[in-house]
Design a protein around this motif. Structure first.
Motif, PDB file in Angstrom:
ATOM      1  N   ASP A 408       7.609 -40.446 -52.896  1.00 15.26           N
ATOM      2  CA  ASP A 408       6.646 -39.391 -52.592  1.00 15.26           C
ATOM      3  C   ASP A 408       6.923 -38.770 -51.230  1.00 15.26           C
ATOM      4  O   ASP A 408       6.804 -37.555 -51.051  1.00 15.26           O
ATOM      5  CB  ASP A 408       5.226 -39.945 -52.628  1.00 15.26           C
ATOM      6  CG  ASP A 408       4.196 -38.849 -52.401  1.00 15.26           C
ATOM      7  OD1 ASP A 408       4.056 -37.979 -53.271  1.00 15.26           O
ATOM      8  OD2 ASP A 408       3.541 -38.871 -51.336  1.00 15.26           O
ATOM      9  N   ALA A 409       7.319 -39.605 -50.245  1.00 18.80           N
ATOM     10  CA  ALA A 409       7.638 -39.080 -48.917  1.00 18.80           C
ATOM     11  C   ALA A 409       8.841 -38.150 -48.975  1.00 18.80           C
ATOM     12  O   ALA A 409       8.865 -37.085 -48.336  1.00 18.80           O
ATOM     13  CB  ALA A 409       7.891 -40.233 -47.953  1.00 18.80           C
ATOM     14  N   LEU A 410       9.859 -38.539 -49.744  1.00 21.82           N
ATOM     15  CA  LEU A 410      11.040 -37.689 -49.884  1.00 21.82           C
ATOM     16  C   LEU A 410      10.677 -36.383 -50.579  1.00 21.82           C
ATOM     17  O   LEU A 410      11.089 -35.295 -50.148  1.00 21.82           O
ATOM     18  CB  LEU A 410      12.118 -38.434 -50.670  1.00 21.82           C
ATOM     19  CG  LEU A 410      13.388 -37.649 -50.989  1.00 21.82           C
ATOM     20  CD1 LEU A 410      14.114 -37.241 -49.714  1.00 21.82           C
ATOM     21  CD2 LEU A 410      14.314 -38.464 -51.895  1.00 21.82           C
ATOM     22  N   ALA A 411       9.883 -36.470 -51.644  1.00 20.18           N
ATOM     23  CA  ALA A 411       9.488 -35.262 -52.368  1.00 20.18           C
ATOM     24  C   ALA A 411       8.662 -34.338 -51.484  1.00 20.18           C
ATOM     25  O   ALA A 411       8.835 -33.106 -51.505  1.00 20.18           O
ATOM     26  CB  ALA A 411       8.705 -35.641 -53.616  1.00 20.18           C
ATOM     27  N   GLY A 412       7.768 -34.919 -50.681  1.00 17.33           N
ATOM     28  CA  GLY A 412       6.983 -34.096 -49.766  1.00 17.33           C
ATOM     29  C   GLY A 412       7.837 -33.426 -48.711  1.00 17.33           C
ATOM     30  O   GLY A 412       7.598 -32.277 -48.322  1.00 17.33           O
ATOM     31  N   TRP A 413       8.829 -34.143 -48.224  1.00 14.74           N
ATOM     32  CA  TRP A 413       9.779 -33.596 -47.245  1.00 14.74           C
ATOM     33  C   TRP A 413      10.491 -32.375 -47.834  1.00 14.74           C
ATOM     34  O   TRP A 413      10.568 -31.317 -47.194  1.00 14.74           O
ATOM     35  CB  TRP A 413      10.766 -34.692 -46.895  1.00 14.74           C
ATOM     36  CG  TRP A 413      11.773 -34.401 -45.817  1.00 14.74           C
ATOM     37  CD1 TRP A 413      11.877 -33.286 -45.039  1.00 14.74           C
ATOM     38  CD2 TRP A 413      12.822 -35.284 -45.388  1.00 14.74           C
ATOM     39  NE1 TRP A 413      12.922 -33.406 -44.166  1.00 14.74           N
ATOM     40  CE2 TRP A 413      13.522 -34.620 -44.356  1.00 14.74           C
ATOM     41  CE3 TRP A 413      13.225 -36.553 -45.790  1.00 14.74           C
ATOM     42  CZ2 TRP A 413      14.616 -35.210 -43.713  1.00 14.74           C
ATOM     43  CZ3 TRP A 413      14.313 -37.132 -45.150  1.00 14.74           C
ATOM     44  CH2 TRP A 413      14.989 -36.475 -44.123  1.00 14.74           C
ATOM     45  N   VAL A 414      10.987 -32.509 -49.058  1.00 23.71           N
ATOM     46  CA  VAL A 414      11.684 -31.403 -49.707  1.00 23.71           C
ATOM     47  C   VAL A 414      10.732 -30.243 -49.968  1.00 23.71           C
ATOM     48  O   VAL A 414      11.079 -29.071 -49.761  1.00 23.71           O
ATOM     49  CB  VAL A 414      12.329 -31.902 -51.018  1.00 23.71           C
ATOM     50  CG1 VAL A 414      12.834 -30.740 -51.856  1.00 23.71           C
ATOM     51  CG2 VAL A 414      13.454 -32.888 -50.724  1.00 23.71           C
ATOM     52  N   ARG A 415       9.536 -30.560 -50.384  1.00 26.05           N
ATOM     53  CA  ARG A 415       8.574 -29.517 -50.762  1.00 26.05           C
ATOM     54  C   ARG A 415       8.048 -28.740 -49.557  1.00 26.05           C
ATOM     55  O   ARG A 415       7.906 -27.512 -49.613  1.00 26.05           O
ATOM     56  CB  ARG A 415       7.406 -30.152 -51.515  1.00 26.05           C
ATOM     57  CG  ARG A 415       6.400 -29.163 -52.077  1.00 26.05           C
ATOM     58  CD  ARG A 415       5.302 -29.867 -52.864  1.00 26.05           C
ATOM     59  NE  ARG A 415       4.494 -30.748 -52.018  1.00 26.05           N
ATOM     60  CZ  ARG A 415       4.563 -32.075 -52.039  1.00 26.05           C
ATOM     61  NH1 ARG A 415       5.395 -32.688 -52.856  1.00 26.05           N
ATOM     62  NH2 ARG A 415       3.788 -32.812 -51.249  1.00 26.05           N
ATOM     63  N   THR A 416       7.775 -29.433 -48.462  1.00 29.93           N
ATOM     64  CA  THR A 416       7.114 -28.802 -47.318  1.00 29.93           C
ATOM     65  C   THR A 416       8.025 -28.532 -46.135  1.00 29.93           C
ATOM     66  O   THR A 416       7.675 -27.737 -45.254  1.00 29.93           O
ATOM     67  CB  THR A 416       5.961 -29.681 -46.825  1.00 29.93           C
ATOM     68  OG1 THR A 416       6.495 -30.879 -46.246  1.00 29.93           O
ATOM     69  CG2 THR A 416       5.017 -30.035 -47.974  1.00 29.93           C
ATOM     70  N   GLY A 417       9.160 -29.232 -46.088  1.00 25.75           N
ATOM     71  CA  GLY A 417      10.029 -29.115 -44.932  1.00 25.75           C
ATOM     72  C   GLY A 417       9.615 -29.977 -43.764  1.00 25.75           C
ATOM     73  O   GLY A 417      10.288 -29.982 -42.730  1.00 25.75           O
ATOM     74  N   ARG A 418       8.516 -30.727 -43.897  1.00 34.65           N
ATOM     75  CA  ARG A 418       8.056 -31.601 -42.813  1.00 34.65           C
ATOM     76  C   ARG A 418       8.676 -32.985 -42.975  1.00 34.65           C
ATOM     77  O   ARG A 418       8.484 -33.645 -44.011  1.00 34.65           O
ATOM     78  CB  ARG A 418       6.534 -31.690 -42.803  1.00 34.65           C
ATOM     79  CG  ARG A 418       5.856 -30.376 -42.419  1.00 34.65           C
ATOM     80  CD  ARG A 418       4.373 -30.592 -42.140  1.00 34.65           C
ATOM     81  NE  ARG A 418       3.655 -30.999 -43.342  1.00 34.65           N
ATOM     82  CZ  ARG A 418       3.110 -30.146 -44.216  1.00 34.65           C
ATOM     83  NH1 ARG A 418       3.220 -28.842 -44.031  1.00 34.65           N
ATOM     84  NH2 ARG A 418       2.453 -30.598 -45.281  1.00 34.65           N
ATOM     85  N   THR A 419       9.403 -33.421 -41.954  1.00 36.48           N
ATOM     86  CA  THR A 419      10.122 -34.685 -42.019  1.00 36.48           C
ATOM     87  C   THR A 419       9.158 -35.853 -41.888  1.00 36.48           C
ATOM     88  O   THR A 419       8.384 -35.915 -40.925  1.00 36.48           O
ATOM     89  CB  THR A 419      11.167 -34.764 -40.896  1.00 36.48           C
ATOM     90  OG1 THR A 419      12.022 -33.614 -40.959  1.00 36.48           O
ATOM     91  CG2 THR A 419      12.012 -36.025 -41.028  1.00 36.48           C
ATOM     92  N   PRO A 420       9.172 -36.780 -42.825  1.00 37.81           N
ATOM     93  CA  PRO A 420       8.324 -37.970 -42.684  1.00 37.81           C
ATOM     94  C   PRO A 420       8.870 -38.887 -41.602  1.00 37.81           C
ATOM     95  O   PRO A 420       9.997 -38.698 -41.103  1.00 37.81           O
ATOM     96  CB  PRO A 420       8.416 -38.631 -44.066  1.00 37.81           C
ATOM     97  CG  PRO A 420       9.755 -38.211 -44.588  1.00 37.81           C
ATOM     98  CD  PRO A 420       9.995 -36.823 -44.055  1.00 37.81           C
ATOM     99  N   THR A 421       8.094 -39.859 -41.247  1.00 39.05           N
ATOM    100  CA  THR A 421       8.520 -40.877 -40.297  1.00 39.05           C
ATOM    101  C   THR A 421       8.347 -42.241 -40.957  1.00 39.05           C
ATOM    102  O   THR A 421       7.586 -42.376 -41.928  1.00 39.05           O
ATOM    103  CB  THR A 421       7.691 -40.838 -39.013  1.00 39.05           C
ATOM    104  OG1 THR A 421       6.325 -41.196 -39.336  1.00 39.05           O
ATOM    105  CG2 THR A 421       7.719 -39.451 -38.375  1.00 39.05           C
ATOM    106  N   PRO A 422       9.029 -43.270 -40.448  1.00 42.79           N
ATOM    107  CA  PRO A 422       8.774 -44.609 -40.989  1.00 42.79           C
ATOM    108  C   PRO A 422       7.299 -44.980 -40.949  1.00 42.79           C
ATOM    109  O   PRO A 422       6.785 -45.622 -41.874  1.00 42.79           O
ATOM    110  CB  PRO A 422       9.627 -45.514 -40.091  1.00 42.79           C
ATOM    111  CG  PRO A 422      10.762 -44.632 -39.659  1.00 42.79           C
ATOM    112  CD  PRO A 422      10.147 -43.276 -39.471  1.00 42.79           C
TER     113      PRO A 422
END
Length: 485
Positions: A408-422
């Motif tokens: 989900d974090a990877l998908a959100g990153w791709v969708r929004t452009g906002r990089t997740p963090t650990p």
């Protein structure tokens, strides 16, 4: 009943209602390089997905069996899976891809379609596996249309495969992949990723002298096992037990067995609980690499390694077998599997800190490869890599809630452009665990030490990437380089 889904489920259902028909009607993403014999055919799903999805199986024109699953409430995105191993059968295993679908059913439970290849044959061949992985994606597109987004997932050796998928097929304006998920990945590449098993092979023989025995035909240890040997895993296990008593309680081992075991573990840094599996790899898989894939040429080297940690390091280093790599064999193994770091897609990795099979230091090697590639481009700021680590002691089958959170974090990153963090990945996990009940063990502040702190480095072994993108381009133009499919 399948576990309840995480907090993305409501958003997913709404998205499906508005966009699934358009996705299914979309055209293909280009010609299929090896057309399926009959295309994906409906097949029973694994039991844990029977109520969740419609499943398909098939075999492509290269002979690779594959499995696919489309959830009933598909979110429009696809996960293309690269399996670990390599397996050592001569042909494709029709059950391998369905077994992996069952193991990573969490991805289908989360609403993603799934497609995985069993690869056209067993044995080593990273680029072959890359081609078969890309082929199953194209077969999915030909049958179901272009997904909204496509992610490639690799587990164990499949992490190496998926990383190469990203490098080979993940660049360019019309690249078919949107993001990369690497879990428990063997990310040191072929030319360095197995050095600790090379060390195990020679250190074991120094202490045990039974693989081969003095009375048996001799062969160089870099072969793993002579080509005509009929040794089985049971036979290898018996020799390991004879030398170390590893399968016996400590009080039942002889003093010599205990000392042999202590020395082997201390010098090689291999965990006791996976000693047998590492020795199997250094025996049977090495034979496949050397004999079957490299025509008897040696890609391995230990000439400069100074082994330490035993009760007598001087005697060990004086007596252990030494050998230098054949440059052409090392080149071919490197071209087949080494990471160049030339990847522009978002990459998220997940690795257990106490992984006993693919040491967590593989993650340090991968980051160093991406950063080294970026430096060579004068573009270090564009490394798109988020690495997460868990306080688990397994090589595979980590917590389902963690897989869901990572995807989900990877998908959100791709969708929004906002990089997740650990930290953000860890914070999202409990919502998924409310349904899966498998636990959340993320350690957001933890980071691995360099690869060379766990694996004895060879000359140049602290410089990453092991294979530059420029060198890879040169080698790709030469006939006969690499490992044949």
């Amino acid at each position: 009943m399948p576990p309840a889904r995480g907090r993305s489920a409501g958003r997913r259902v709404a998205a499906v209602a508005g966009g699934l028909a358009a996705i299914l009607a979309a055209g293909t993403a280009g010609p299929v390089p090896a057309a399926a014999t009959d295309g994906p055919a409906p097949a029973p799903c694994p039991a844990n997905l029977a109520a969740e999805a419609t499943c398909y199986r098939g075999q492509d024109a290269n002979g690779a069996f594959y499995a696919m699953a489309v959830p009933h409430d598909w979110n429009g995105s696809l996960v293309v899976h690269a399996h670990g191993g390599p397996d050592l059968g001569d042909t494709s295993d029709p059950e391998r891809s369905t077994g992996d679908l069952e193991r990573w059913s969490v991805m289908v439970n989360e609403g993603y379609a799934w497609a995985g290849s069993s690869y056209r044959r067993g044995g080593y061949g990273t680029r072959m596996a890359v081609a078969d992985t890309e082929n199953v994606r194209r077969l999915f597109v030909a049958r179901f249309g272009t997904p909204r987004r496509t992610f490639v997932h690799g587990q164990s050796w499949g992490g190496n495969v998926a990383a190469k998928v990203a490098e080979i097929h993940g660049t360019g304006r019309h690249a078919p992949y949107d993001g990369v998920l690497l879990t428990s990945g063997v990310l040191g590449g072929g030319s360095r990723g197995y050095d600790y098993r090379v060390d195990l092979r020679v250190v074991y023989q120094y202490y045990c002298r039974n693989h081969p025995r003095p009375t048996e035909p001799q062969y160089p240890l870099w072969t793993g096992l002579r080509a005509d040997s009929t040794m089985t895993t049971t036979g290898l296990r018996s020799r390991l037990q004879e030398c170390t008593g590893y399968a016996s309680p400590p009080q039942e081992r002889t003093p010599l067995q205990q000392r042999n075991l202590d020395d082997i573990l201390a010098v090689t840094r291999v965990p006791e609980r996976t000693l047998e599996s590492h020795l199997r790899f250094a025996t049977f898989t090495f034979r496949d690499i050397v004999v079957n894939r490299l025509g008897g040429r040696n890609p391995f080297d230990n000439m400069t390694v100074r082994y330490r940690g035993s009760h007598d390091d001087a005697a060990l280093n004086a007596g252990v077998e030494r050998f230098a790599a054949d440059p052409s064999a090392k080149r071919d193994l490197s071209f087949d599997s080494d990471i160049t770091g030339a990847v522009s897609l978002p990459v998220l990795t997940m690795h257990a800190i106490d992984d006993p099979t693919a040491f967590v230091e593989h993650e340090a090697a991968y980051r160093a490869s991406l950063e080294g590639a970026a430096r060579s481009r004068g573009d270090r700021g564009r490394v798109r890599l988020v690495q997460t680590f868990t306080r688990e002691s397994e090589h595979s089958e980590l917590s389902s809630a963690e897989y869901a959170a990572a995807l989900d974090a990877l998908a959100g990153w791709v969708r929004t452009g906002r990089t997740p963090t650990p930290a953000s990945v860890a914070a999202s996990c409990p919502a998924y665990d409310a349904g899966y009940g498998t636990g959340c063990f993320f350690a957001p502040d933890w980071f691995p030490r360099p690869y060379a702190t766990r694996v004895y480095p060879r000359p140049g072994g602290t410089h990453w990437p092991a294979l530059s993108a420029a060198r890879e381009r040169v080698l790709s133009r030469l006939p006969g380089v690499g490992i044949a499919p």
